[in-house]
Design a protein around this motif. Structure first.
Motif, PDB file in Angstrom:
ATOM      1  N   ASP A   1       0.814  -1.221   0.000  1.00 39.75           N
ATOM      2  CA  ASP A   1       0.000   0.000   0.000  1.00 39.75           C
ATOM      3  C   ASP A   1       0.848   1.272   0.000  1.00 39.75           C
ATOM      4  O   ASP A   1       0.378   2.341  -0.365  1.00 39.75           O
ATOM      5  N   HIS A   2       2.121   1.139   0.390  1.00 34.81           N
ATOM      6  CA  HIS A   2       3.019   2.290   0.326  1.00 34.81           C
ATOM      7  C   HIS A   2       3.348   2.664  -1.121  1.00 34.81           C
ATOM      8  O   HIS A   2       3.744   3.792  -1.400  1.00 34.81           O
ATOM      9  N   HIS A   3       3.183   1.704  -2.031  1.00 33.79           N
ATOM     10  CA  HIS A   3       3.472   1.961  -3.446  1.00 33.79           C
ATOM     11  C   HIS A   3       2.226   2.352  -4.231  1.00 33.79           C
ATOM     12  O   HIS A   3       2.261   2.450  -5.448  1.00 33.79           O
TER      13      HIS A   3
ATOM     14  N   ILE B   1      13.033  12.148   6.914  1.00 32.35           N
ATOM     15  CA  ILE B   1      13.273  12.282   5.482  1.00 32.35           C
ATOM     16  C   ILE B   1      12.194  11.587   4.654  1.00 32.35           C
ATOM     17  O   ILE B   1      11.616  12.193   3.752  1.00 32.35           O
ATOM     18  N   HIS B   2      11.913  10.330   4.971  1.00 27.46           N
ATOM     19  CA  HIS B   2      10.977   9.566   4.147  1.00 27.46           C
ATOM     20  C   HIS B   2       9.520   9.959   4.391  1.00 27.46           C
ATOM     21  O   HIS B   2       8.786  10.242   3.453  1.00 27.46           O
ATOM     22  N   ASP B   3       9.115   9.980   5.646  1.00 27.16           N
ATOM     23  CA  ASP B   3       7.694  10.162   5.935  1.00 27.16           C
ATOM     24  C   ASP B   3       7.266  11.628   5.968  1.00 27.16           C
ATOM     25  O   ASP B   3       6.154  11.952   5.568  1.00 27.16           O
TER      26      ASP B   3
ATOM     27  N   ILE C   1       9.662  13.668   2.263  1.00 25.29           N
ATOM     28  CA  ILE C   1       9.300  13.150   0.943  1.00 25.29           C
ATOM     29  C   ILE C   1       7.787  12.961   0.807  1.00 25.29           C
ATOM     30  O   ILE C   1       7.182  13.469  -0.122  1.00 25.29           O
ATOM     31  N   HIS C   2       7.178  12.234   1.748  1.00 28.69           N
ATOM     32  CA  HIS C   2       5.756  11.906   1.577  1.00 28.69           C
ATOM     33  C   HIS C   2       4.812  12.900   2.233  1.00 28.69           C
ATOM     34  O   HIS C   2       3.595  12.778   2.090  1.00 28.69           O
ATOM     35  N   GLN C   3       5.362  13.855   2.979  1.00 30.20           N
ATOM     36  CA  GLN C   3       4.553  14.936   3.572  1.00 30.20           C
ATOM     37  C   GLN C   3       3.388  14.408   4.414  1.00 30.20           C
ATOM     38  O   GLN C   3       2.263  14.912   4.339  1.00 30.20           O
TER      39      GLN C   3
ATOM     40  N   ALA D   1      15.354  10.338  -6.027  1.00 29.38           N
ATOM     41  CA  ALA D   1      15.644   8.897  -6.067  1.00 29.38           C
ATOM     42  C   ALA D   1      14.478   8.097  -5.503  1.00 29.38           C
ATOM     43  O   ALA D   1      14.102   7.060  -6.049  1.00 29.38           O
ATOM     44  N   HIS D   2      13.891   8.577  -4.424  1.00 33.15           N
ATOM     45  CA  HIS D   2      12.789   7.827  -3.820  1.00 33.15           C
ATOM     46  C   HIS D   2      11.521   7.903  -4.673  1.00 33.15           C
ATOM     47  O   HIS D   2      10.748   6.956  -4.730  1.00 33.15           O
ATOM     48  N   LYS D   3      11.320   9.032  -5.359  1.00 34.59           N
ATOM     49  CA  LYS D   3      10.182   9.129  -6.273  1.00 34.59           C
ATOM     50  C   LYS D   3      10.348   8.132  -7.417  1.00 34.59           C
ATOM     51  O   LYS D   3       9.370   7.550  -7.882  1.00 34.59           O
TER      52      LYS D   3
ATOM     53  N   HIS E   1      11.842   5.340  -7.099  1.00 35.24           N
ATOM     54  CA  HIS E   1      11.485   4.057  -6.484  1.00 35.24           C
ATOM     55  C   HIS E   1       9.974   3.848  -6.504  1.00 35.24           C
ATOM     56  O   HIS E   1       9.488   2.752  -6.786  1.00 35.24           O
ATOM     57  N   HIS E   2       9.233   4.897  -6.248  1.00 35.97           N
ATOM     58  CA  HIS E   2       7.773   4.780  -6.170  1.00 35.97           C
ATOM     59  C   HIS E   2       7.100   4.663  -7.522  1.00 35.97           C
ATOM     60  O   HIS E   2       5.921   4.303  -7.598  1.00 35.97           O
ATOM     61  N   LYS E   3       7.833   4.978  -8.593  1.00 35.61           N
ATOM     62  CA  LYS E   3       7.266   4.813  -9.932  1.00 35.61           C
ATOM     63  C   LYS E   3       6.916   3.362 -10.202  1.00 35.61           C
ATOM     64  O   LYS E   3       6.012   3.059 -10.961  1.00 35.61           O
TER      65      LYS E   3
HETATM   66 ZN   LIG Z   1       8.183   6.021   0.168  1.00 38.46          ZN
END
Ligand SMILES: [Zn+2]
Ligand SMILES: [Zn+2]
Ligand SMILES: [Zn+2]
Length: 151
Positions: free
Chosen positions: A37-39, A91-93, A96-98, A117-119, A121-123
């Protein structure tokens, strides 16, 4: 004292490697059900993915329990793990993910590169294919990109 700080730093850096391995082979492996669900875009306030925080907190708690009385090596290992978990969350939560609306804008190329880079990853929505499983360790190309856009 320097030795303890060194242990803390080694523990922190090792956590990036462990997080990379866990993300690639566990979260995108047999525990994909918690990470799935994180993706997905538009996730809920509490994600199954948060389960992994508990998973990473467990060794830290055990090390704290063993080491806190004499401030032994376990205490410093636990501190490194905890510091990493805290940094990861910020950084992540948040960044990046606000999940909390804070730290959205930044001029730091390094932070922009981490986010890019993390975006990437989420692609990837699927379990099997993926890239950029790390967090603080950024492929140099994203860093260069971020620097170019800054100027
Ligand atoms: Zn993430
Ligand atoms: Zn993932
Ligand atoms: Zn992820």
């Amino acid at each position: 004292m320097y030795f303890n700080i060194l242990i803390l730093i080694i523990s922190f850096v090792s956590m990036e490697a462990i997080a990379w391995l866990a993300h690639k082979y566990i979260m995108h492996g047999f525990l994909w059900i918690f990470h799935k669900d994180h993706h997905r875009p538009g996730g809920s306030a509490i994600e199954h993915n948060d389960f992994f925080f508990l998973l990473f907190a467990t060794p830290a708690i055990i090390c704290f329990l063993i080491g806190f009385k004499e401030l032994s090596i376990y205490f410093w290992i636990a501190s490194g793990i905890t510091l990493y978990g805290f940094t990861y969350f910020i950084i992540h939560d948040i960044f990046i993910h606000q999940r909390i609306k804070w730290l959205k804008k930044t001029n730091f190329a390094y932070l922009k590169a981490i986010r890019k880079a993390h975006k990437v990853h989420h692609k990837h929505m699927a379990k099997e294919d993926g890239e950029c499983f790390g967090m603080l360790w950024v492929p140099i190309k994203y860093f260069k990109e971020a620097k170019q856009h800054a100027n």
